[in-house]
Design a protein around this motif. Structure first.
Motif, PDB file in Angstrom:
ATOM      1  N   ASN A  96      47.310  23.829   9.547  1.00 37.96           N
ATOM      2  CA  ASN A  96      46.107  25.233   8.623  1.00 37.96           C
ATOM      3  C   ASN A  96      46.219  25.285   7.572  1.00 37.96           C
ATOM      4  O   ASN A  96      47.501  25.429   7.100  1.00 37.96           O
ATOM      5  CB  ASN A  96      46.854  25.950   9.914  1.00 37.96           C
ATOM      6  CG  ASN A  96      46.302  25.589  11.243  1.00 37.96           C
ATOM      7  OD1 ASN A  96      44.743  24.679  12.033  1.00 37.96           O
ATOM      8  ND2 ASN A  96      47.060  25.630  12.358  1.00 37.96           N
ATOM      9  N   LEU A  97      45.588  26.235   7.174  1.00 39.41           N
ATOM     10  CA  LEU A  97      45.075  26.792   6.131  1.00 39.41           C
ATOM     11  C   LEU A  97      45.086  28.168   6.137  1.00 39.41           C
ATOM     12  O   LEU A  97      44.066  28.343   6.617  1.00 39.41           O
ATOM     13  CB  LEU A  97      44.163  26.117   4.811  1.00 39.41           C
ATOM     14  CG  LEU A  97      43.763  27.126   3.723  1.00 39.41           C
ATOM     15  CD1 LEU A  97      45.648  26.762   2.686  1.00 39.41           C
ATOM     16  CD2 LEU A  97      42.861  26.353   2.264  1.00 39.41           C
ATOM     17  N   ILE A 111      47.856  13.471   5.280  1.00 43.68           N
ATOM     18  CA  ILE A 111      49.090  12.578   5.705  1.00 43.68           C
ATOM     19  C   ILE A 111      49.249  13.279   6.928  1.00 43.68           C
ATOM     20  O   ILE A 111      49.974  12.162   7.757  1.00 43.68           O
ATOM     21  CB  ILE A 111      50.138  13.602   4.531  1.00 43.68           C
ATOM     22  CG1 ILE A 111      49.873  13.340   3.006  1.00 43.68           C
ATOM     23  CG2 ILE A 111      51.221  13.339   4.843  1.00 43.68           C
ATOM     24  CD1 ILE A 111      50.334  14.067   1.679  1.00 43.68           C
ATOM     25  N   GLY A 112      49.343  14.435   7.523  1.00 42.90           N
ATOM     26  CA  GLY A 112      49.390  14.781   8.724  1.00 42.90           C
ATOM     27  C   GLY A 112      48.803  14.033   9.514  1.00 42.90           C
ATOM     28  O   GLY A 112      49.186  14.189  10.605  1.00 42.90           O
ATOM     29  N   LYS A 113      47.410  13.302   9.481  1.00 38.60           N
ATOM     30  CA  LYS A 113      46.662  12.665  10.791  1.00 38.60           C
ATOM     31  C   LYS A 113      47.331  11.701  11.029  1.00 38.60           C
ATOM     32  O   LYS A 113      47.707  11.184  11.692  1.00 38.60           O
ATOM     33  CB  LYS A 113      45.085  12.647  10.140  1.00 38.60           C
ATOM     34  CG  LYS A 113      44.578  11.453  10.589  1.00 38.60           C
ATOM     35  CD  LYS A 113      43.003  11.119  10.361  1.00 38.60           C
ATOM     36  CE  LYS A 113      43.522  10.290   8.940  1.00 38.60           C
ATOM     37  NZ  LYS A 113      42.343   9.574   8.400  1.00 38.60           N
ATOM     38  N   ILE A 150      50.063  26.313   6.128  1.00 37.68           N
ATOM     39  CA  ILE A 150      50.129  26.329   4.354  1.00 37.68           C
ATOM     40  C   ILE A 150      49.689  27.916   4.327  1.00 37.68           C
ATOM     41  O   ILE A 150      48.029  28.104   4.407  1.00 37.68           O
ATOM     42  CB  ILE A 150      48.887  25.405   3.748  1.00 37.68           C
ATOM     43  CG1 ILE A 150      49.259  24.511   3.773  1.00 37.68           C
ATOM     44  CG2 ILE A 150      48.872  25.739   2.319  1.00 37.68           C
ATOM     45  CD1 ILE A 150      48.791  22.555   3.423  1.00 37.68           C
ATOM     46  N   ARG A 151      50.247  28.896   3.731  1.00 38.11           N
ATOM     47  CA  ARG A 151      49.582  29.928   3.487  1.00 38.11           C
ATOM     48  C   ARG A 151      49.201  30.377   1.786  1.00 38.11           C
ATOM     49  O   ARG A 151      50.286  30.013   0.867  1.00 38.11           O
ATOM     50  CB  ARG A 151      50.642  31.242   3.480  1.00 38.11           C
ATOM     51  CG  ARG A 151      50.793  31.428   5.338  1.00 38.11           C
ATOM     52  CD  ARG A 151      51.497  31.755   5.386  1.00 38.11           C
ATOM     53  NE  ARG A 151      51.469  32.262   7.205  1.00 38.11           N
ATOM     54  CZ  ARG A 151      52.558  31.894   7.511  1.00 38.11           C
ATOM     55  NH1 ARG A 151      53.335  30.965   7.352  1.00 38.11           N
ATOM     56  NH2 ARG A 151      52.482  32.171   8.727  1.00 38.11           N
ATOM     57  N   MET A 152      48.452  31.082   1.312  1.00 41.29           N
ATOM     58  CA  MET A 152      48.293  31.483  -0.093  1.00 41.29           C
ATOM     59  C   MET A 152      48.159  33.161  -0.250  1.00 41.29           C
ATOM     60  O   MET A 152      47.130  33.393   0.499  1.00 41.29           O
ATOM     61  CB  MET A 152      46.938  30.249  -1.064  1.00 41.29           C
ATOM     62  CG  MET A 152      47.682  29.025  -1.168  1.00 41.29           C
ATOM     63  SD  MET A 152      46.587  28.273  -2.034  1.00 41.29           S
ATOM     64  CE  MET A 152      47.244  26.643  -1.978  1.00 41.29           C
ATOM     65  N   MET A 181      41.427  21.567  -2.034  1.00 35.30           N
ATOM     66  CA  MET A 181      42.692  20.319  -2.589  1.00 35.30           C
ATOM     67  C   MET A 181      44.064  19.764  -1.888  1.00 35.30           C
ATOM     68  O   MET A 181      44.399  18.558  -1.667  1.00 35.30           O
ATOM     69  CB  MET A 181      43.199  20.148  -3.769  1.00 35.30           C
ATOM     70  CG  MET A 181      41.408  19.930  -4.603  1.00 35.30           C
ATOM     71  SD  MET A 181      42.360  19.694  -6.760  1.00 35.30           S
ATOM     72  CE  MET A 181      42.804  18.311  -7.004  1.00 35.30           C
ATOM     73  N   ILE A 182      44.825  21.162  -1.535  1.00 32.06           N
ATOM     74  CA  ILE A 182      45.872  20.414  -0.831  1.00 32.06           C
ATOM     75  C   ILE A 182      45.752  20.404   0.486  1.00 32.06           C
ATOM     76  O   ILE A 182      46.412  19.809   1.329  1.00 32.06           O
ATOM     77  CB  ILE A 182      47.428  21.788  -1.294  1.00 32.06           C
ATOM     78  CG1 ILE A 182      47.714  21.900  -2.854  1.00 32.06           C
ATOM     79  CG2 ILE A 182      48.288  21.574  -0.532  1.00 32.06           C
ATOM     80  CD1 ILE A 182      48.428  20.861  -3.163  1.00 32.06           C
ATOM     81  N   TYR A 183      44.682  20.917   0.688  1.00 33.32           N
ATOM     82  CA  TYR A 183      44.330  20.453   2.719  1.00 33.32           C
ATOM     83  C   TYR A 183      43.863  19.506   2.891  1.00 33.32           C
ATOM     84  O   TYR A 183      44.430  18.786   4.226  1.00 33.32           O
ATOM     85  CB  TYR A 183      43.372  21.727   2.732  1.00 33.32           C
ATOM     86  CG  TYR A 183      43.403  22.450   3.891  1.00 33.32           C
ATOM     87  CD1 TYR A 183      43.762  22.338   5.206  1.00 33.32           C
ATOM     88  CD2 TYR A 183      42.703  22.053   4.502  1.00 33.32           C
ATOM     89  CE1 TYR A 183      43.998  22.444   6.877  1.00 33.32           C
ATOM     90  CE2 TYR A 183      41.263  21.849   5.888  1.00 33.32           C
ATOM     91  CZ  TYR A 183      42.640  22.282   7.019  1.00 33.32           C
ATOM     92  OH  TYR A 183      41.985  22.531   8.182  1.00 33.32           O
ATOM     93  N   LEU A 184      43.560  19.998   2.275  1.00 35.85           N
ATOM     94  CA  LEU A 184      42.927  18.224   2.810  1.00 35.85           C
ATOM     95  C   LEU A 184      43.540  16.604   2.588  1.00 35.85           C
ATOM     96  O   LEU A 184      44.254  15.955   2.949  1.00 35.85           O
ATOM     97  CB  LEU A 184      41.663  17.869   1.101  1.00 35.85           C
ATOM     98  CG  LEU A 184      40.797  17.759   1.890  1.00 35.85           C
ATOM     99  CD1 LEU A 184      39.632  17.736   0.285  1.00 35.85           C
ATOM    100  CD2 LEU A 184      39.503  18.127   2.676  1.00 35.85           C
TER     101      LEU A 184
END
Length: 734
Positions: free
Chosen positions: A471-472, A462-464, A513-515, A454-457
């Motif tokens: 990147n995730l 937003i980034g587009k 984004i790192r998890m 969800m965060i990545y989408l």
């Protein structure tokens, strides 16, 4: 005093009446009133006795009032002759008496040695206010001439007067004491005169503790041959000072003419012999009814008979020194109080200055916030009003309709602007709720993999628009995918960080984004290649309404609430947030959240049948007059699947609890009412009821009283949801 002098002259006349001639103002001729007014007397009264062995004149030159006279006393024959010449024309005497008087005065038998007993009697009267006792005369009458006695007495008075002036003019105790003992030692020809001070405060070098000792603090010696006792202290032999303190306070003093033939105890006698002391005297220095120290005189080479006038003089010296010491201590006490007051004033001034700065900063922040919020509201509202007006206008003009693509684009801009407004308002409301303690977390088990998608989408979307690559990096195994947290709030935290990273990253940059996670916590990182942050500005990042750019000149939008809200939400989860940044290279925000599943959710794994069999009573009664606290408890406990009943009337609650039969009662009332209710509730329900009270603060003695009344637990304001739920779950399930 004058009456005593007159009486002394009359006694002299009575004892030597047959051998001499007595004259007074009664022998003067009574002149006519007119003559007396012209010839003003230069004296008021006189008493003159002339005999072969003594000639004495008492002349009153001036009468100040009924008590004070200015008098002249003389034994000099020439001065008496001069006086007779003055009154010759007014004296009423026979020629034989006058011839006898002039014959005696011209050829006195003992001109240079008048009768000493008469002179001593005069001295006793004149020095009576200074306690000049009979034994003073006895000490010296047989060994010293009258000139030496008077000279010593005058010198003693000079020293006392000088000490008085020094006390009045100078507050330096060292100067006063040093000057006094040096002059006294010199006058009385004492080999060594010292002050042995009790309870002298000494600060230890190794610590802040203060030790009190008895020691010699001042000293005056007759010569360098005599050893110094300055800073001398001897504990064992001087213990009797403490034992004799009461005697010293009552006026006791120690005078020893010969140490070897004294009744001193063996320890003190041995010490005196070791120090070379032959005779000594010790007089107490008493300050404010306490023994401050001793004035000690040592005679080192010979024994000495201490004369009473010397003892009296030393006693006077100790009294004067006591006044100086008291004044010195009072002055320093006032100085300390003054310094303390100055420090308090300076502290208050600093606090006021800090408060003023805080107020100025707050006012500036308010101005910045109003400017920011106005700017943030105006931009989307301008789009919404402008584009909706355009759509409305063209919808009325049937000839020049907008194309379907334009209408869709306008509607999409309107929708996006509306979402921005809603997001802005939600942030403000969320922040207000969190600061007021009203915001609650809905703890549940979520999938971190689903959250990352969800965060990545959202980040891609937003980034587009900004030309930013997203990147995730998801590094969590399947068995650790499930995580206890408030999923909606965690999404809000990460979205705020992603949005912030994209906002401050130039076109063509990258956001990662790192998890990752382990058994106890999950770690989320948002890294960008943006403009970076100065080290000095990093502490301001999480301050409410704070932006690193001025709202009038900035190039990036925002209200300054995003990161402040993010920090609050992270801390509400029991986690922490950190940032590392380098100018022109980018920033990395790291969030760590603990995996802390609520106890009540762990226990919920028990089946419904098991729950029914256990007959767990999950009814909780809240007795509270405060609407805010009552609402908070009801919402929190209801969300945690407890049956909550809120009662406002405290006295009615006592009777209703019998019917409700709750397992827990949470009581929030004033202290007096709480004590009465606790006592009543426990007396009626005994051990069946678990009683909790809510307090702003609670002392050890207050908790002991409450515990004795049957209170089982207490909660402190502001209430912490996690702590409260943990305690409730533990009580219910045990």
């Amino acid at each position: 005093m004058f009456a005593k002098l007159v009486h002394l002259w009359l006694e002299l006349v009575a004892n030597n009446y047959c051998d001499g001639v007595y004259l007074s103002e009664d022998n003067l001729i009574n002149l006519e009133k007119e003559n007396s007014s012209q010839e003003k007397k230069s004296f008021h009264s006189f008493h003159l006795f002339i005999a072969e062995n003594i000639q004495a004149l008492l002349l009153v030159e001036k009468k100040i009032n009924e008590l004070y006279y200015q008098v002249t006393i003389t034994f000099d024959s020439q001065e008496i002759l001069d006086f007779l010449e003055l009154i010759n024309s007014k004296i009423d005497l026979s020629k034989d008496n006058l011839d006898t008087i002039y014959s005696v005065l011209s050829n006195p038998i003992n001109k240079d040695n008048p009768e000493q007993s008469f002179i001593f009697a005069i001295m006793k009267i004149l020095t009576e206010p200074l306690a000049f006792q009979d034994n003073y005369l006895n000490d010296y009458s047989q060994h010293q001439t009258i000139e030496v006695i008077l000279r010593n007495r005058i010198e003693q008075e000079r020293i006392l007067h000088q000490v008085t002036q020094q006390i009045q003019q100078d507050l330096d105790l060292l100067v006063i004491v040093k000057m006094t003992i040096e002059q006294v030692q010199s006058l009385l020809q004492i080999d060594r005169l010292l002050i042995y001070q009790l309870r002298v405060p000494i600060k230890q070098e190794s610590s802040e503790n203060i030790e009190y000792i008895d020691t010699v603090t001042y000293e005056a010696k007759a010569s360098s041959v005599i050893p110094s006792l300055l800073n001398f202290q001897e504990e064992s032999c001087f213990n009797n000072i403490r034992d004799s303190e009461k005697k010293y306070l009552e006026g006791f003093y120690l005078a020893i003419e010969d140490i070897n033939h004294s009744n001193l105890d063996s320890c003190l006698k041995e010490l005196m012999q070791k120090l070379g002391v032959k005779a000594k005297i010790a007089i107490p220095i008493i300050v404010k009814n306490k023994l401050w120290g001793l004035l000690i005189a040592h005679q080192c080479f010979t024994v000495r008979k201490w004369k009473s006038n010397e003892i009296t003089f030393l006693k006077n010296i100790t009294e004067y020194l006591a006044v100086a010491i008291y004044q010195y201590n009072s002055y320093h006490k006032l100085e300390k109080q003054k310094q303390l007051l100055e420090q308090q004033v300076a502290k208050k001034a600093k606090e006021l200055q800090d408060a003023l700065i805080v107020a100025q900063v707050a006012n500036q922040s308010k101005t910045e916030f109003l400017g920011s919020i106005s700017h943030e509201l105006r931009t989307p509202l301008t789009c919404i009003i402008g584009l909706s007006g355009t759509l409305l206008h063209w919808s009325k003009d049937l000839k020049n309709n907008l194309s379907l693509e334009q209408q869709i684009r306008y509607l999409k801009i309107i929708q996006d602007s509306g979402r921005k407004l809603l997001e802005l308002i939600n942030n403000i409301l969320d922040f207000a709720d969190i600061e007021a303690g009203k915001s609650l977390l809905y703890m549940e088990e979520i999938s971190l993999e689903n959250l990352s998608k969800m965060i990545y989408l959202s980040a891609l979307e937003i980034g587009k628009n900004q030309g930013i690559k997203v990147n995730l990096e998801y590094n969590i195994s399947k068995d650790l995918d499930l995580f206890y947290c408030d999923g909606e709030r965690l999404y809000q935290i990460l979205l705020n960080l992603v949005d912030n990273a994209i906002k401050f990253t130039p076109y063509g940059g990258e956001v990662i984004i790192r998890m990752t996670r382990n058994q106890s916590q999950a770690i989320f990182q948002v890294e960008d290649t943006g403009i970076g942050i100065n080290k000095e500005q990093i502490p301001l990042l999480f301050t409410k309404f704070q932006q690193l750019e001025n709202y009038r000149t900035r190039t990036h939008s925002g209200t300054g609430l995003g990161l402040a809200l993010t920090k609050h939400l992270v801390e509400l989860h029991g986690g922490f947030i950190d940032v590392q940044s380098t100018i022109d290279k980018g920033s990395t925000f790291t969030v760590s959240l603990p995996n802390s599943p609520p106890i009540y959710q762990i226990k919920s794994k028990i089946s419904d049948k098991e729950m029914t069999d256990l007959k767990v009573n999950k009814t909780i009664v809240v007795i509270c007059e405060d609407d805010e606290i009552g609402t908070f408890l009801c919402q929190l406990l209801t969300a945690a699947d407890y049956q909550v009943i809120w009662l406002v009337d405290i006295y009615e609650a006592i009777h209703r609890i019998r019917l409700i039969n709750p397992s827990i009662v949470i009581l929030e009332q004033n202290k007096e009412a709480s004590l009465e209710v606790c006592q009543n509730l426990k007396s009626e329900n005994k051990d069946k009821l678990y009683l909790m009270v809510i307090r702003e603060k609670i002392s050890g003695s207050e908790w002991e009283n409450l515990s004795n009344l049957g209170v089982d637990e207490y909660l402190l304001k502001p209430l912490q949801p996690r702590i409260l739920l943990r305690k409730i779950a533990k009580i219910i399930n045990t």
